[in-house]
Design a protein around this motif. Structure first.
Motif, PDB file in Angstrom:
ATOM      1  N   UNK A 219       0.819  -1.202   0.000  1.00  0.00           N
ATOM      2  CA  UNK A 219       0.000   0.000   0.000  1.00  0.00           C
ATOM      3  C   UNK A 219       0.855   1.254   0.000  1.00  0.00           C
ATOM      4  N   UNK A 220       0.716   2.070  -1.037  1.00  0.00           N
ATOM      5  CA  UNK A 220       1.511   3.284  -1.186  1.00  0.00           C
ATOM      6  C   UNK A 220       0.723   4.477  -0.666  1.00  0.00           C
ATOM      7  N   UNK A 221       1.337   5.238   0.226  1.00  0.00           N
ATOM      8  CA  UNK A 221       0.699   6.458   0.729  1.00  0.00           C
ATOM      9  C   UNK A 221       0.867   7.622  -0.239  1.00  0.00           C
ATOM     10  N   UNK A 222       2.089   7.753  -0.801  1.00  0.00           N
ATOM     11  CA  UNK A 222       2.341   8.877  -1.681  1.00  0.00           C
ATOM     12  C   UNK A 222       3.274   8.528  -2.819  1.00  0.00           C
ATOM     13  N   UNK A 223       2.971   9.051  -4.003  1.00  0.00           N
ATOM     14  CA  UNK A 223       3.801   8.845  -5.193  1.00  0.00           C
ATOM     15  C   UNK A 223       4.323  10.208  -5.650  1.00  0.00           C
ATOM     16  N   UNK A 224       5.649  10.331  -5.767  1.00  0.00           N
ATOM     17  CA  UNK A 224       6.279  11.603  -6.115  1.00  0.00           C
ATOM     18  C   UNK A 224       6.982  11.449  -7.452  1.00  0.00           C
ATOM     19  N   UNK A 225       6.533  12.182  -8.450  1.00  0.00           N
ATOM     20  CA  UNK A 225       7.063  12.101  -9.809  1.00  0.00           C
ATOM     21  C   UNK A 225       7.837  13.376 -10.106  1.00  0.00           C
ATOM     22  N   UNK A 226       9.143  13.236 -10.322  1.00  0.00           N
ATOM     23  CA  UNK A 226      10.048  14.364 -10.460  1.00  0.00           C
ATOM     24  C   UNK A 226      10.522  14.467 -11.914  1.00  0.00           C
ATOM     25  N   UNK A 227      10.207  15.553 -12.583  1.00  0.00           N
ATOM     26  CA  UNK A 227      10.542  15.723 -14.008  1.00  0.00           C
ATOM     27  C   UNK A 227      10.205  14.451 -14.793  1.00  0.00           C
ATOM     28  N   UNK A 228       8.981  13.935 -14.652  1.00  0.00           N
ATOM     29  CA  UNK A 228       8.686  12.613 -15.205  1.00  0.00           C
ATOM     30  C   UNK A 228       8.478  12.586 -16.711  1.00  0.00           C
ATOM     31  N   UNK A 229       8.838  11.452 -17.307  1.00  0.00           N
ATOM     32  CA  UNK A 229       8.453  11.119 -18.680  1.00  0.00           C
ATOM     33  C   UNK A 229       7.301  10.134 -18.552  1.00  0.00           C
ATOM     34  N   UNK A 230       6.105  10.513 -18.975  1.00  0.00           N
ATOM     35  CA  UNK A 230       4.917   9.718 -18.680  1.00  0.00           C
ATOM     36  C   UNK A 230       4.336   9.001 -19.898  1.00  0.00           C
ATOM     37  N   UNK A 231       4.178   9.715 -20.998  1.00  0.00           N
ATOM     38  CA  UNK A 231       3.600   9.147 -22.214  1.00  0.00           C
ATOM     39  C   UNK A 231       4.645   9.271 -23.328  1.00  0.00           C
ATOM     40  N   UNK A 425      -3.769   6.179 -12.955  1.00  0.00           N
ATOM     41  CA  UNK A 425      -5.200   6.360 -12.678  1.00  0.00           C
ATOM     42  C   UNK A 425      -5.798   5.117 -12.017  1.00  0.00           C
ATOM     43  N   UNK A 426      -5.382   3.931 -12.484  1.00  0.00           N
ATOM     44  CA  UNK A 426      -5.871   2.699 -11.865  1.00  0.00           C
ATOM     45  C   UNK A 426      -5.356   2.572 -10.439  1.00  0.00           C
ATOM     46  N   UNK A 427      -4.103   2.970 -10.237  1.00  0.00           N
ATOM     47  CA  UNK A 427      -3.548   2.922  -8.894  1.00  0.00           C
ATOM     48  C   UNK A 427      -4.287   3.829  -7.940  1.00  0.00           C
ATOM     49  N   UNK A 428      -4.663   5.018  -8.407  1.00  0.00           N
ATOM     50  CA  UNK A 428      -5.413   5.941  -7.563  1.00  0.00           C
ATOM     51  C   UNK A 428      -6.823   5.440  -7.298  1.00  0.00           C
ATOM     52  N   UNK A 429      -7.398   4.747  -8.287  1.00  0.00           N
ATOM     53  CA  UNK A 429      -8.743   4.200  -8.094  1.00  0.00           C
ATOM     54  C   UNK A 429      -8.732   3.039  -7.107  1.00  0.00           C
ATOM     55  N   UNK A 430      -7.691   2.200  -7.186  1.00  0.00           N
ATOM     56  CA  UNK A 430      -7.604   1.034  -6.297  1.00  0.00           C
ATOM     57  C   UNK A 430      -7.215   1.425  -4.876  1.00  0.00           C
ATOM     58  N   UNK A 431      -6.495   2.516  -4.734  1.00  0.00           N
ATOM     59  CA  UNK A 431      -6.041   2.970  -3.424  1.00  0.00           C
ATOM     60  C   UNK A 431      -6.460   4.425  -3.247  1.00  0.00           C
ATOM     61  N   UNK A 432      -7.615   4.639  -2.676  1.00  0.00           N
ATOM     62  CA  UNK A 432      -8.176   5.986  -2.568  1.00  0.00           C
ATOM     63  C   UNK A 432      -7.445   6.849  -1.547  1.00  0.00           C
ATOM     64  N   UNK A 433      -6.499   6.269  -0.816  1.00  0.00           N
ATOM     65  CA  UNK A 433      -5.738   7.041   0.173  1.00  0.00           C
ATOM     66  C   UNK A 433      -4.421   7.562  -0.407  1.00  0.00           C
ATOM     67  N   UNK A 434      -4.025   7.062  -1.567  1.00  0.00           N
ATOM     68  CA  UNK A 434      -2.756   7.474  -2.153  1.00  0.00           C
ATOM     69  C   UNK A 434      -2.872   8.873  -2.765  1.00  0.00           C
ATOM     70  N   UNK A 435      -1.855   9.698  -2.507  1.00  0.00           N
ATOM     71  CA  UNK A 435      -1.793  11.029  -3.098  1.00  0.00           C
ATOM     72  C   UNK A 435      -0.580  11.113  -4.012  1.00  0.00           C
ATOM     73  N   UNK A 436      -0.646  12.036  -4.963  1.00  0.00           N
ATOM     74  CA  UNK A 436       0.369  12.138  -6.010  1.00  0.00           C
ATOM     75  C   UNK A 436       0.924  13.562  -6.056  1.00  0.00           C
ATOM     76  N   UNK A 437       2.243  13.666  -6.170  1.00  0.00           N
ATOM     77  CA  UNK A 437       2.923  14.949  -6.280  1.00  0.00           C
ATOM     78  C   UNK A 437       3.764  14.924  -7.549  1.00  0.00           C
ATOM     79  N   UNK A 438       3.464  15.803  -8.516  1.00  0.00           N
ATOM     80  CA  UNK A 438       4.187  15.858  -9.788  1.00  0.00           C
ATOM     81  C   UNK A 438       4.874  17.213  -9.891  1.00  0.00           C
ATOM     82  N   UNK A 439       6.174  17.207 -10.171  1.00  0.00           N
ATOM     83  CA  UNK A 439       6.905  18.472 -10.185  1.00  0.00           C
ATOM     84  C   UNK A 439       7.893  18.519 -11.348  1.00  0.00           C
ATOM     85  N   UNK A 440       8.167  19.733 -11.801  1.00  0.00           N
ATOM     86  CA  UNK A 440       9.037  19.963 -12.950  1.00  0.00           C
ATOM     87  C   UNK A 440       9.833  21.243 -12.769  1.00  0.00           C
ATOM     88  N   UNK A 441      10.912  21.359 -13.542  1.00  0.00           N
ATOM     89  CA  UNK A 441      11.593  22.623 -13.749  1.00  0.00           C
ATOM     90  C   UNK A 441      11.060  23.233 -15.032  1.00  0.00           C
TER      91      UNK A 441
END
Length: 504
Positions: A219-231, A425-441
């Motif tokens: 169970x993940x509480x928080x996901x932090x994506x730093x300068x991510x390549x997503x698609x 999106x599926x991860x957030x739906x399956x775990x409604x307590x998980x929060x996401x932080x996305x950041x960039x320069x």
């Protein structure tokens, strides 16, 4: 037998494996000074054995920072961190400021003259979370373990084993195994769990947010994506797609604004970027999608505005049809000064030693210069300060891993797209307590911030769940945390994110 019992049995086998290693890991005790308070922590630099069919297959190197606590409940947050590439070690986040010991940069993030200087990082995350920096197989000191056939001299078998972990799915499985094993080894199954990744590491985090929960019971509480390549489809440059150019445009504008090249567009940086984003989604998108279907008068009007935003000539805009790649832009913006700007940070400049050549032969001022700094810093910290004894070379960025990386979960080459947002999106739906932080320069031309902003607003989250995704942008490039002011603000924002996620 449940998964935790399997991990415990493997731990016993690992003790035998590690006892036989030529270079066992180390554990040291260090102090971290926070204002008038001194925090004691243990740093463990060691290898974790991964398995295939219950046989040792790979040895993954990690550095863990675990704060001493009077509490014996092990309820302190635990964060696993990795960089990207693929083929990059975790050294950039590790020594870039997140770890307790980091590299000293100039205030604006520029490199200082050699030799490298390190110091305690006042912006480390250690005061609010324990940290585990993971080097995937083929990076850092991590490596595969030779099988019997390879030992017998079968080069083909050895080569296959080396590249076994160089694939999207296998890599994610290995990280899940590592995290699960670490939790068992250190009795941390009740610790709040966070994962953080930079660049391709951000892609890993988005995928792991779903896989860790559904396939591994983590169970993940928080996901932090730093300068991510997503698609990855949106990273492709072509004359037919439009997403890449839309995503890149505001970062081109931010870089042009920094060098005082934006023409005829008034306002602060925030004002100009707001106008640039609106232009990208309206006139610019229409231009890219229409091609020659657009009337020429309207086309010329938009191209003129496009040129004003990014600081190039109208002629350059017309020749390209509004499709300026970041490779071209880095050379074109300051060519009258015989300078190039960085792909990873548009605020950094370097000399163009070949201004008369048609092709780009100038070294990127933000890429290879940093390798010597981070390689020297991690080797000094591990070998000189922590006294780790190993004859292995620390691989900061292994280009062989990058070259051999494969999409090992694809059904057909023609139809496969490397994507991560659906898993997030599926991860957030399956775990409604998980929060996401996305950041960039905002000056990063490799993984532009506008891509994540657009994707986050296309997730179709229910209104009451939209606050679970936090977007933050900072001055600087791909490693914006090298900039002192950005790093301090980022650390504060991350600390607040931990507090909000844990409701403290």
């Amino acid at each position: 037998m449940d998964k935790q019992e399997q991990d415990n049995n493997r731990d016993k086998a690992d003790q035998k494996d590690q006892a036989a290693q030529k270079n066992p890991g180390i554990t040291a005790e260090k102090d971290f000074r926070l204002k008038n308070k001194k925090l004691k922590y243990h740093v463990k630099a060691d290898w974790m054995t991964l398995h295939v069919d219950n046989k040792p297959s790979a040895s993954v190197f990690y550095t863990a920072y675990l704060l001493e606590s009077e509490s014996k409940t092990n309820d302190r947050p635990l964060t696993f961190l990795f960089n990207g590439g693929p083929g990059s070690a975790s050294v950039f986040l590790h020594m870039g400021g997140v770890g307790p010991q980091g590299i000293r940069f100039e205030e604006d993030g520029r490199l200082m003259p050699p030799p490298v200087q390190t110091e305690q990082s006042s912006d480390s995350w250690l005061p609010f979370t324990d940290l585990v920096f993971v080097d995937p197989v083929g990076t850092g000191f991590s490596h595969t373990i030779e099988n019997d056939k390879a030992k017998e001299g079968e080069e083909k078998a050895k080569k296959q084993q080396d590249s076994e972990y160089y694939g999207i799915k296998r890599d994610l499985d290995a990280l899940c195994e590592f995290i699960s094993r670490f939790l068992s080894l250190h009795h941390r199954w009740q610790s709040p769990l966070f994962i953080a990744g930079e660049s391709y590491g951000g892609y890993r985090v988005a995928r792991l947010a779903q896989q860790m929960n559904e396939q591994h019971g983590l169970g993940v509480n928080g996901a932090i994506l730093i300068s991510p390549a997503l698609e990855f489809a949106d990273l492709d440059v072509s004359d037919y797609g439009i997403s890449h150019y839309l995503n890149l445009f505001p970062s081109l504008v931010a870089s042009s604004f920094f060098h005082d090249r934006v023409k005829g567009i008034k306002g602060t940086l925030d004002d100009v970027l707001e106008k640039a984003e609106d232009f990208a989604l309206t006139d610019y998108a229409s231009l890219l999608a229409s091609g020659d279907l657009m009337p020429d008068s309207r086309r010329q009007q938009i191209l003129k505005r496009f040129a004003q935003f990014i600081g190039l000539s109208v002629e350059d805009a017309q020749i390209s049809g509004g499709r300026i790649s970041f490779e071209s832009f880095t050379r074109m913006l300051l060519r009258d000064q015989h300078q190039v700007i960085g792909k990873y940070d548009g605020t950094i400049t370097g000399i163009d030693p070949f201004p008369d050549r048609s092709r780009q032969d100038a070294p990127d001022p933000t890429l290879y210069p940093i390798f010597r700094v981070f390689k020297a810093a991690i080797n000094h910290w591990l070998r000189s300060e922590l006294k780790l004894d190993t004859d292995r070379e620390y691989e900061v960025l292994n280009e062989k891993v990058f070259a051999q990386w494969k999409a090992d979960e694809k059904m057909h080459d023609t139809f496969h797209q490397v994507t991560s947002m659906d898993d997030l999106r599926k991860g957030m739906a399956a775990n409604e307590h998980m929060k996401v932080f996305i950041c960039h320069g905002i000056h990063d031309l490799i993984t532009p911030y506008f891509a994540s902003k657009r994707f986050a607003h296309q997730m179709k989250l229910p209104q009451d769940h939209r606050s679970r995704v936090t977007l933050r942008n900072y001055s600087g490039g791909h490693m914006f945390y090298a900039n002192q002011a950005s790093r301090k603000q980022w650390t504060k924002d991350i600390s607040d994110f931990f507090s909000q996620t844990l409701n403290k």
